[in-house]
Write a protein that holds these residues in place. Structure first.
Motif, PDB file in Angstrom:
ATOM      1  N   ASP A  79      29.219 -43.023   1.174  1.00 31.33           N
ATOM      2  CA  ASP A  79      28.676 -41.977   0.309  1.00 31.33           C
ATOM      3  C   ASP A  79      27.144 -41.968   0.218  1.00 31.33           C
ATOM      4  O   ASP A  79      26.584 -41.625  -0.812  1.00 31.33           O
ATOM      5  N   SER A  80      26.461 -42.318   1.323  1.00 31.60           N
ATOM      6  CA  SER A  80      24.999 -42.273   1.339  1.00 31.60           C
ATOM      7  C   SER A  80      24.519 -40.830   1.472  1.00 31.60           C
ATOM      8  O   SER A  80      25.265 -39.948   1.912  1.00 31.60           O
ATOM      9  N   ALA A  81      23.265 -40.583   1.121  1.00 34.79           N
ATOM     10  CA  ALA A  81      22.704 -39.229   1.213  1.00 34.79           C
ATOM     11  C   ALA A  81      22.729 -38.733   2.660  1.00 34.79           C
ATOM     12  O   ALA A  81      23.153 -37.598   2.927  1.00 34.79           O
ATOM     13  N   ASP A  82      22.280 -39.560   3.599  1.00 31.00           N
ATOM     14  CA  ASP A  82      22.309 -39.157   5.014  1.00 31.00           C
ATOM     15  C   ASP A  82      23.738 -38.953   5.483  1.00 31.00           C
ATOM     16  O   ASP A  82      24.011 -38.059   6.279  1.00 31.00           O
ATOM     17  N   GLY A  83      24.643 -39.789   4.984  1.00 34.46           N
ATOM     18  CA  GLY A  83      26.052 -39.651   5.351  1.00 34.46           C
ATOM     19  C   GLY A  83      26.648 -38.347   4.847  1.00 34.46           C
ATOM     20  O   GLY A  83      27.439 -37.702   5.543  1.00 34.46           O
ATOM     21  N   ARG A  84      26.263 -37.940   3.640  1.00 33.39           N
ATOM     22  CA  ARG A  84      26.769 -36.669   3.106  1.00 33.39           C
ATOM     23  C   ARG A  84      26.294 -35.502   3.970  1.00 33.39           C
ATOM     24  O   ARG A  84      27.062 -34.586   4.273  1.00 33.39           O
ATOM     25  N   GLU A  85      25.034 -35.539   4.393  1.00 32.55           N
ATOM     26  CA  GLU A  85      24.533 -34.467   5.249  1.00 32.55           C
ATOM     27  C   GLU A  85      25.224 -34.475   6.611  1.00 32.55           C
ATOM     28  O   GLU A  85      25.575 -33.422   7.146  1.00 32.55           O
ATOM     29  N   ALA A  86      25.429 -35.658   7.176  1.00 31.93           N
ATOM     30  CA  ALA A  86      26.142 -35.750   8.453  1.00 31.93           C
ATOM     31  C   ALA A  86      27.583 -35.265   8.301  1.00 31.93           C
ATOM     32  O   ALA A  86      28.135 -34.633   9.206  1.00 31.93           O
ATOM     33  N   ALA A  87      28.180 -35.517   7.134  1.00 31.04           N
ATOM     34  CA  ALA A  87      29.553 -35.073   6.888  1.00 31.04           C
ATOM     35  C   ALA A  87      29.627 -33.556   6.805  1.00 31.04           C
ATOM     36  O   ALA A  87      30.585 -32.948   7.303  1.00 31.04           O
ATOM     37  N   VAL A  88      28.631 -32.922   6.210  1.00 31.94           N
ATOM     38  CA  VAL A  88      28.597 -31.459   6.159  1.00 31.94           C
ATOM     39  C   VAL A  88      28.585 -30.908   7.581  1.00 31.94           C
ATOM     40  O   VAL A  88      29.340 -29.985   7.916  1.00 31.94           O
ATOM     41  N   ARG A  89      27.767 -31.510   8.429  1.00 37.38           N
ATOM     42  CA  ARG A  89      27.701 -31.069   9.822  1.00 37.38           C
ATOM     43  C   ARG A  89      29.018 -31.332  10.555  1.00 37.38           C
ATOM     44  O   ARG A  89      29.472 -30.510  11.360  1.00 37.38           O
ATOM     45  N   ALA A  90      29.643 -32.467  10.279  1.00 35.78           N
ATOM     46  CA  ALA A  90      30.921 -32.792  10.926  1.00 35.78           C
ATOM     47  C   ALA A  90      32.015 -31.820  10.492  1.00 35.78           C
ATOM     48  O   ALA A  90      32.835 -31.389  11.318  1.00 35.78           O
ATOM     49  N   LEU A  91      32.050 -31.476   9.218  1.00 35.23           N
ATOM     50  CA  LEU A  91      33.037 -30.495   8.751  1.00 35.23           C
ATOM     51  C   LEU A  91      32.769 -29.119   9.366  1.00 35.23           C
ATOM     52  O   LEU A  91      33.711 -28.412   9.743  1.00 35.23           O
ATOM     53  N   ALA A  92      31.502 -28.755   9.489  1.00 36.41           N
ATOM     54  CA  ALA A  92      31.167 -27.476  10.133  1.00 36.41           C
ATOM     55  C   ALA A  92      31.648 -27.473  11.584  1.00 36.41           C
ATOM     56  O   ALA A  92      32.193 -26.467  12.064  1.00 36.41           O
TER      57      ALA A  92
END
Length: 169
Positions: A79-92
């Protein structure tokens, strides 16, 4: 058989989605198996791929960081900040691969991040728009198109600029 590059990207995406609780540890193990089948092979990856379903929840947190490191991939702490952004991209990327509908993507992003993550804000707002379709005159297809455009923007890989250094004459 997927290329090693696409298998590495898929493993990275599963890892980051696991780090935000979007997928299970067994999905990460399956991604490690897929990476091995695609031709990626490191000692830590083999160990990760060998986890049983019963072991995955306990072992993935310890085995995933070295497996990603050996492959030159990024491990995002839970649940890191960079991880959340990478997760948004992965879901996209999953939506663009037809694993999610545009509406499901917007809903998941909104549900997971609310309006708190700047990168995800356009998708959270589009999820709100699905809820007011009958009042604003837009169609679901129009909002779907906007979600798809946002997913494309999020997954676009930054281009490396050409070398602009001057060469001596």
């Amino acid at each position: 058989m997927p290329s090693t590059e696409s298998a590495a990207r898929a493993l990275q995406d599963r890892a980051v989605l696991w780090s935000i609780g979007e997928v299970r540890a067994t999905d990460v193990v399956a991604g490690a198996c897929d990476a091995l089948v695609a031709g990626l092979d490191t000692p830590a990856l083999r160990i990760l791929a060998a986890c049983t379903r019963a072991e995955a929840d306990d072992d993935v947190p310890e085995l995933l960081p070295p497996a990603l490191h050996e492959l030159g991939l990024t491990f995002y702490p839970f649940d890191s900040a960079d991880g959340r952004e990478a997760a948004v991209r992965a879901l996209a990327a999953r939506m663009l691969a037809s694993e999610l509908t545009p509406r499901e993507l917007a809903f998941r992003i909104h549900q997971r991040f609310g309006h708190e993550l700047l990168l995800a804000e356009p998708l959270a707002e589009l999820d709100d728009e699905y809820g007011i379709l009958e009042y604003d005159g837009r169609t679901s297809a129009q909002v779907d198109a906007d979600v798809t455009a946002e997913a494309l923007r999020l997954t676009r890989r930054p281009e490396v600029p050409a070398d602009t250094t001057d060469t001596p004459a």
